[in-house]
Design an enzyme around this catalytic site. Sequence first.
Site, mmCIF file in Angstrom:
data_model
loop_
_atom_site.group_PDB
_atom_site.id
_atom_site.type_symbol
_atom_site.label_atom_id
_atom_site.label_comp_id
_atom_site.label_asym_id
_atom_site.label_seq_id
_atom_site.Cartn_x
_atom_site.Cartn_y
_atom_site.Cartn_z
ATOM 1 N N LYS A 54 -7.289 -1.067 -17.480
ATOM 2 C CA LYS A 54 -7.631 -0.232 -18.639
ATOM 3 C C LYS A 54 -8.212 1.120 -18.247
ATOM 4 O O LYS A 54 -8.142 2.078 -19.014
ATOM 5 C CB LYS A 54 -8.643 -0.957 -19.529
ATOM 6 C CG LYS A 54 -8.094 -2.191 -20.226
ATOM 7 C CD LYS A 54 -7.421 -1.818 -21.527
ATOM 8 C CE LYS A 54 -6.941 -3.067 -22.255
ATOM 9 N NZ LYS A 54 -6.294 -2.725 -23.529
ATOM 10 N N THR A 76 -14.081 5.031 -29.738
ATOM 11 C CA THR A 76 -13.102 3.960 -29.846
ATOM 12 C C THR A 76 -13.833 2.713 -30.325
ATOM 13 O O THR A 76 -15.066 2.691 -30.339
ATOM 14 C CB THR A 76 -12.384 3.694 -28.507
ATOM 15 O OG1 THR A 76 -11.235 2.879 -28.756
ATOM 16 C CG2 THR A 76 -13.294 2.985 -27.505
ATOM 17 N N SER A 79 -14.584 -4.374 -27.765
ATOM 18 C CA SER A 79 -15.691 -5.103 -27.145
ATOM 19 C C SER A 79 -15.329 -5.439 -25.714
ATOM 20 O O SER A 79 -16.042 -6.142 -25.027
ATOM 21 C CB SER A 79 -15.961 -6.393 -27.920
ATOM 22 O OG SER A 79 -14.821 -7.212 -27.884
#
Lengths: 316, 316
Positions: A54, A76, A79
Amino acid sequence: MANLPDLVDIQEAHHRIKKYIHKTPVMTSRQLNERVEAEVFFKCENFQRVGAFKFRGGSNAIFSLTEAEAQRGVTTHSSGNHAQAIALAANMRGIRAIIVMPENAPKVKVNAVKGYGAEIRFCEPTLEAREATAKQVIEESGAVFIHPYNDRRIIAGQGTAALEFFQQQPDLNVIMAPIGGGGLMSGTAVAAKKLSGDTLAIGVEPEAADDAYQSFKQGKLIPVQHPDTVADGLRTSLGELTFQTIRKYVDDIVTVSESTIIQAMRFIWERMKIIVEPSSAVPLAALFEKKLEVENKKIGIILSGGNVDLESLPWL
Amino acid sequence: MANLPDLVDIQEAHHRIKKYIHKTPVMTSRQLNERVEAEVFFKCENFQRVGAFKFRGGSNAIFSLTEAEAQRGVTTHSSGNHAQAIALAANMRGIRAIIVMPENAPKVKVNAVKGYGAEIRFCEPTLEAREATAKQVIEESGAVFIHPYNDRRIIAGQGTAALEFFQQQPDLNVIMAPIGGGGLMSGTAVAAKKLSGDTLAIGVEPEAADDAYQSFKQGKLIPVQHPDTVADGLRTSLGELTFQTIRKYVDDIVTVSESTIIQAMRFIWERMKIIVEPSSAVPLAALFEKKLEVENKKIGIILSGGNVDLESLPWL
């Protein structure tokens, strides 16, 4: 048709982020190769910054911002690994990041995001509350919203893992990645198809969260209802952009059972001595279930990440 | 004084075994460096064949045998990594190996040894029974006995990890390894002192199995009684040869608590995403306990192995 990401976007992303990311290693396992009668290569994004691929997309999005956009800050809702990726990349660029997190998010993830210097705005643990809170943040602060996968900049960033992979191991017959929201698979498939006409791009999903499989087979976007899989990174459904990209560039999607995912995850831990999250083990599970012809082929698998709760392992 | 192993033994060992072993990578952690205010480099023997540095010594011993010795076969007593190392190396050379194992040895270890084609001779789970059974095997079969650490060939093989480490990272101010029987620390210290006059060689032991510490400080061999440490690889006591080598070449030995070992092990799993056994975490525990001056120094740590029971982790 949406304006799909292309190889040049991935190449530009790589040029942009290469000084911030880790060039992750490629690992192999003799025992695995004997077991599946193929040569399997793992691109270890569990060793990427923040522990997952990511960060590639997140850093590409952040460093793609114009100076004017950057001054507005970014936001954004997440979690998971995307939240940390955005927080760290914003910290590196020296800009403000406001992360919307559900109030029941694990403390370790909240602390990680805080540790990178981001502000946190808590909300009720529902998708509606997350989106509403993010909207409010945007209205109040003018921050630029960065979607976790349905975003060209994110897809292009995720595609840099495959770009590096082909530099490290150019002769792959197959390249595989797990599919959650589809950002990693989209970038992987574009890179594979544009860099190597001969390489099959195969996506893998848990049977229990098979929205990409269903959407791909039926030719229309079908979000998953109540996904219940150990592969917590793959509970998301495709977005319009990732669906269109996958439809165009992915050769096939296969699904695997929960028990094989756990078995594959444990195999990687025990034999390769590296920590991967359940989502990472999903492509290997497809080899264990013989979902594709691999005999004597060279198979590339992107291990998506290594962020697991060491207090609760799925085989215990 | 015993005929101590020297740098040339290690260099010859490396030449002999390099086509059989993995040249293991060196890894780092930005977060760790910030925490301890030093640059720490890890030599990842958890990625070595059979999952531990033991394969270096085992393969050196096996491939050092004359043709006549090799034809007699080899034997050892071990329920751990040394057994697997000897079994695999003997398999590679195509010779007979008879491993004496206690009848309560974990099935997974018995199966691993069998998987490498070795014969197993079970015995009562006491040191006396092991030694008596090994003696009987030698008498019956004529097999060559290979001690797990008190053997020049073994020490020279283990020293190849440090030899590679200095090639990969030449400017280490300190090199650290855990001490069990002392084979790894002996080889490491000889390599360090002969390759780099400036590098401190520091051994680390659990407080609960501090025979090397006691022996080093008191200048005589003092075996440990009832070692009770989570670091199962370090419950053994030094032998005469490893004691003499450590005495001559090691700069200092420090000890660490059980809780810090577990904390250091967990740090490596969580932050570095690699699986190490508790013994591997012992040198890092010494940094966490500030047992030596490391500020702004380059510290090399040999991670001894990654063979752990994933069903029972020490923090659960």
